[in-house]
Scaffold this motif. Structure first.
Motif, PDB file in Angstrom:
ATOM      1  N   LEU A  55       0.800  -1.104   0.094  1.00  0.00           N
ATOM      2  CA  LEU A  55      -0.124   0.124   0.099  1.00  0.00           C
ATOM      3  C   LEU A  55       0.909   1.302  -0.126  1.00  0.00           C
ATOM      4  CD1 LEU A  55      -3.289   0.501   2.038  1.00  0.00           C
ATOM      5  CD2 LEU A  55      -1.650   2.161   1.467  1.00  0.00           C
ATOM      6  N   GLU A  56       0.886   2.104  -1.095  1.00  0.00           N
ATOM      7  CA  GLU A  56       1.522   3.129  -1.176  1.00  0.00           C
ATOM      8  C   GLU A  56       0.563   4.306  -1.321  1.00  0.00           C
ATOM      9  OE1 GLU A  56       3.675   5.430  -0.288  1.00  0.00           O
ATOM     10  OE2 GLU A  56       5.475   4.733  -1.499  1.00  0.00           O
ATOM     11  N   VAL A  57       0.757   5.346  -0.615  1.00  0.00           N
ATOM     12  CA  VAL A  57      -0.198   6.808  -0.733  1.00  0.00           C
ATOM     13  C   VAL A  57       0.718   7.815  -1.726  1.00  0.00           C
ATOM     14  CG1 VAL A  57      -0.986   8.589   0.703  1.00  0.00           C
ATOM     15  CG2 VAL A  57      -0.816   6.422   1.669  1.00  0.00           C
ATOM     16  N   LEU A  58       0.131   7.794  -2.681  1.00  0.00           N
ATOM     17  CA  LEU A  58       0.796   8.615  -3.802  1.00  0.00           C
ATOM     18  C   LEU A  58       0.391  10.172  -3.535  1.00  0.00           C
ATOM     19  CD1 LEU A  58      -0.518   6.348  -6.769  1.00  0.00           C
ATOM     20  CD2 LEU A  58       1.793   6.354  -5.499  1.00  0.00           C
ATOM     21  N   GLY A  59      -0.799  10.635  -2.807  1.00  0.00           N
ATOM     22  CA  GLY A  59      -0.971  12.036  -2.738  1.00  0.00           C
ATOM     23  C   GLY A  59      -2.182  12.407  -2.158  1.00  0.00           C
ATOM     24  N   ARG A  60      -2.604  13.613  -1.990  1.00  0.00           N
ATOM     25  CA  ARG A  60      -3.784  13.837  -1.668  1.00  0.00           C
ATOM     26  C   ARG A  60      -4.717  14.502  -2.770  1.00  0.00           C
ATOM     27  NH1 ARG A  60      -0.893  15.629   2.654  1.00  0.00           N
ATOM     28  NH2 ARG A  60      -1.353  14.780   4.704  1.00  0.00           N
ATOM     29  N   ARG A  61      -5.948  13.989  -2.883  1.00  0.00           N
ATOM     30  CA  ARG A  61      -6.883  14.446  -3.755  1.00  0.00           C
ATOM     31  C   ARG A  61      -7.655  15.582  -3.516  1.00  0.00           C
ATOM     32  NH1 ARG A  61      -9.214   9.139  -6.561  1.00  0.00           N
ATOM     33  NH2 ARG A  61     -11.187  10.296  -6.171  1.00  0.00           N
ATOM     34  N   HIS A  64      -7.406  10.187  -0.482  1.00  0.00           N
ATOM     35  CA  HIS A  64      -5.792  10.182  -0.910  1.00  0.00           C
ATOM     36  C   HIS A  64      -5.742   9.106  -2.062  1.00  0.00           C
ATOM     37  CE1 HIS A  64      -5.170  11.673   3.027  1.00  0.00           C
ATOM     38  NE2 HIS A  64      -3.813  11.744   2.743  1.00  0.00           N
ATOM     39  N   GLU A  65      -4.791   9.394  -3.132  1.00  0.00           N
ATOM     40  CA  GLU A  65      -4.592   8.438  -4.408  1.00  0.00           C
ATOM     41  C   GLU A  65      -3.796   7.402  -3.636  1.00  0.00           C
ATOM     42  OE1 GLU A  65      -5.365   8.057  -8.214  1.00  0.00           O
ATOM     43  OE2 GLU A  65      -6.154   9.909  -7.091  1.00  0.00           O
ATOM     44  N   ALA A  73       8.454  11.653  -1.115  1.00  0.00           N
ATOM     45  CA  ALA A  73       8.900  12.353  -2.189  1.00  0.00           C
ATOM     46  C   ALA A  73       8.921  11.600  -3.604  1.00  0.00           C
ATOM     47  CB  ALA A  73      10.062  13.071  -1.787  1.00  0.00           C
ATOM     48  N   VAL A  74       9.197  10.464  -3.192  1.00  0.00           N
ATOM     49  CA  VAL A  74       9.166   9.420  -4.443  1.00  0.00           C
ATOM     50  C   VAL A  74       8.501   8.328  -3.873  1.00  0.00           C
ATOM     51  CG1 VAL A  74      10.698   8.324  -6.039  1.00  0.00           C
ATOM     52  CG2 VAL A  74      11.636  10.390  -5.123  1.00  0.00           C
ATOM     53  N   PRO A  75       7.252   7.978  -4.656  1.00  0.00           N
ATOM     54  CA  PRO A  75       6.503   6.854  -4.089  1.00  0.00           C
ATOM     55  C   PRO A  75       7.274   5.416  -4.294  1.00  0.00           C
ATOM     56  CG  PRO A  75       5.233   8.322  -5.392  1.00  0.00           C
ATOM     57  CD  PRO A  75       6.768   8.900  -5.510  1.00  0.00           C
ATOM     58  N   ARG A  76       7.059   4.438  -3.635  1.00  0.00           N
ATOM     59  CA  ARG A  76       7.365   3.258  -3.646  1.00  0.00           C
ATOM     60  C   ARG A  76       6.865   2.576  -4.967  1.00  0.00           C
ATOM     61  NH1 ARG A  76       9.561  -0.681   0.860  1.00  0.00           N
ATOM     62  NH2 ARG A  76      10.482   1.386   1.710  1.00  0.00           N
ATOM     63  N   PHE A 124       4.767  -3.957   2.148  1.00  0.00           N
ATOM     64  CA  PHE A 124       5.100  -2.560   2.419  1.00  0.00           C
ATOM     65  C   PHE A 124       3.668  -2.046   2.613  1.00  0.00           C
ATOM     66  CE2 PHE A 124       5.151   1.683   0.933  1.00  0.00           C
ATOM     67  CZ  PHE A 124       6.058   2.136   1.971  1.00  0.00           C
ATOM     68  N   ASN A 125       3.663  -0.897   3.512  1.00  0.00           N
ATOM     69  CA  ASN A 125       2.374  -0.597   3.709  1.00  0.00           C
ATOM     70  C   ASN A 125       2.890   1.045   4.311  1.00  0.00           C
ATOM     71  OD1 ASN A 125      -0.034   0.766   4.526  1.00  0.00           O
ATOM     72  ND2 ASN A 125      -0.815  -1.004   5.404  1.00  0.00           N
ATOM     73  N   ARG A 126       2.680   1.919   3.475  1.00  0.00           N
ATOM     74  CA  ARG A 126       2.668   3.501   3.926  1.00  0.00           C
ATOM     75  C   ARG A 126       2.057   3.968   5.197  1.00  0.00           C
ATOM     76  NH1 ARG A 126       7.388   6.165   2.723  1.00  0.00           N
ATOM     77  NH2 ARG A 126       6.944   5.545   0.608  1.00  0.00           N
ATOM     78  N   LEU A 127       1.025   3.400   5.444  1.00  0.00           N
ATOM     79  CA  LEU A 127       0.130   3.720   6.569  1.00  0.00           C
ATOM     80  C   LEU A 127       0.717   2.913   7.979  1.00  0.00           C
ATOM     81  CD1 LEU A 127      -3.419   3.504   5.010  1.00  0.00           C
ATOM     82  CD2 LEU A 127      -1.911   5.377   5.165  1.00  0.00           C
ATOM     83  N   GLN A 128       1.790   2.191   7.857  1.00  0.00           N
ATOM     84  CA  GLN A 128       2.120   1.419   8.781  1.00  0.00           C
ATOM     85  C   GLN A 128       2.756   2.341  10.039  1.00  0.00           C
ATOM     86  OE1 GLN A 128       3.791  -2.460   8.737  1.00  0.00           O
ATOM     87  NE2 GLN A 128       5.776  -1.763   9.549  1.00  0.00           N
ATOM     88  N   GLU A 129       3.695   3.164   9.643  1.00  0.00           N
ATOM     89  CA  GLU A 129       4.559   4.079  10.533  1.00  0.00           C
ATOM     90  C   GLU A 129       3.518   5.150  11.323  1.00  0.00           C
ATOM     91  OE1 GLU A 129       7.566   7.895  10.331  1.00  0.00           O
ATOM     92  OE2 GLU A 129       7.466   6.507   8.579  1.00  0.00           O
TER      93      GLU A 129
END
Length: 330
Positions: free
Chosen positions: A35-41, A46-47, A210-213, A235-240
């Motif tokens: 799960l990668e968070v690419l940006g806010r819509r 979120h994208e 800055a650079v999505p996985r 991988f999960n961007r929301l984990q942290e």
């Protein structure tokens, strides 16, 4: 206790029984392998780019035709989830009735909850998908897949995945689903803490990269059936942010990562954690080790051994109980 779920399953939603006036469906949970968070819509969402897999841990939704205008939703265990218009099952039924010109049609539903809420397992979205599919069958609606998916997306971002499970690469806010290939069944240990996490809190705290996985590695490993490579790509961007918001999650994550061959990962926005294993027996061993090493001051979590759903399997989960499943006390 480690709960062992039946391995013989097929995609979601799963018809357990059908008649001209009633249906019962099993609504499976899901795990996010990436799960990668690419940006806010602009719309506030979120994208995303995420790889989701349905697992053989299911709620059950029973639907029957009701009297004209009747609306009835019973939820078990009592108080586990709301049983009114705020429930996604209710919202899905009302949306389908409105768009299909069946506002006067009555329905009665009984939802047996097994998948925890606020866990990142998609239980509510899966229940909503089951409601759409079940009512479509009972009302004999000739909807296209596109129409059904559009209604699912209007109910919730994860609903379309459950209409296209068992595996999907999901983009947009999660509602754009591209089917993926899975070379072999996957085995997991799922740890559900006694605390939940609100999705909005986790997304509010996420730091955009800055650079999505890139997710190409995890998708290729899944297609090839390379479990070790897949484990390295979890991988999960929301984990942290989730671990920062709930200290207990940090403790559980460290312990599960030490017990599992490929570490541990958060599913969705949490609070559930999971570990990927090479076999069912290894998953049982990891679950037992995790429970054995639980500190005395740590609240007890629910630990479940599950398997990914396969397209050509039949669900054994029956309505009203845990028929077809085995539980192993540790």
């Amino acid at each position: 206790m480690v709960a062992l779920r039946p391995a013989e399953q097929r995609p979601a939603p799963l018809f357990v029984s059908t008649s001209s006036t009633a249906v019962a469906l099993a609504a499976p949970a899901k795990l996010n392998l990436f799960l990668e968070v690419l940006g806010r819509r602009r719309d506030g969402y979120h994208e995303l780019a995420t790889l989701m897999v349905a697992i053989d841990w299911c709620d059950t939704l029973e639907i029957s035709l009701g009297a004209e205008g009747e609306r009835y939703l019973e939820c078990e265990p009592a108080g586990s989830v709301p049983c009114g218009p705020e429930n996604l099952v209710w919202r899905a039924a009302e949306l389908l009735a409105d768009r299909a010109g069946r506002k006067a049609a009555g329905w009665r539903m009984r939802l047996s909850k097994r998948v925890p809420s606020q866990a990142g397992l998609g239980g509510g979205s899966s229940d909503a998908a089951a409601a759409l599919v079940g009512l479509q069958r009972l009302w004999k609606l000739a909807l296209t897949n596109e129409e059904l998916l559009a209604m699912g997306a209007a109910v919730g971002s994860d609903v379309p995945f459950f209409l296209a499970a068992p595996v999907g690469w999901c983009t947009g806010r999660g509602e754009v689903v591209a089917e993926e290939r899975m070379a072999c069944p996957l085995h997991f240990v799922v740890v559900c803490p006694p605390v939940g996490l609100a999705t909005s809190r986790v997304y509010a705290a996420v730091k955009l990269p800055a650079v999505p996985r890139d997710g190409s590695g995890v998708r290729e490993a899944l297609r090839r059936g390379e479990v070790s490579a897949l484990g390295e790509c979890l991988f999960n961007r929301l984990q942290e942010p989730a671990l920062e918001l709930e200290p207990l999650l940090g403790r559980l994550h460290r312990r599960l990562a030490q017990a599992a061959p490929f570490g541990a990962c958060l599913s969705g926005s949490g609070s559930a954690l999971f570990a990927l294993c090479r076999s069912r027996s290894e998953a049982v061993h990891v679950a037992e080790k995790f429970l054995r090493q639980q500190p005395a001051d740590e609240p007890r979590s629910r630990v479940v051994v599950v398997q990914s759903l396969a397209p050509d399997r039949t669900c054994k989960e029956k309505s009203g109980g845990h028929h077809g499943s085995a539980h192993q006390a540790v």
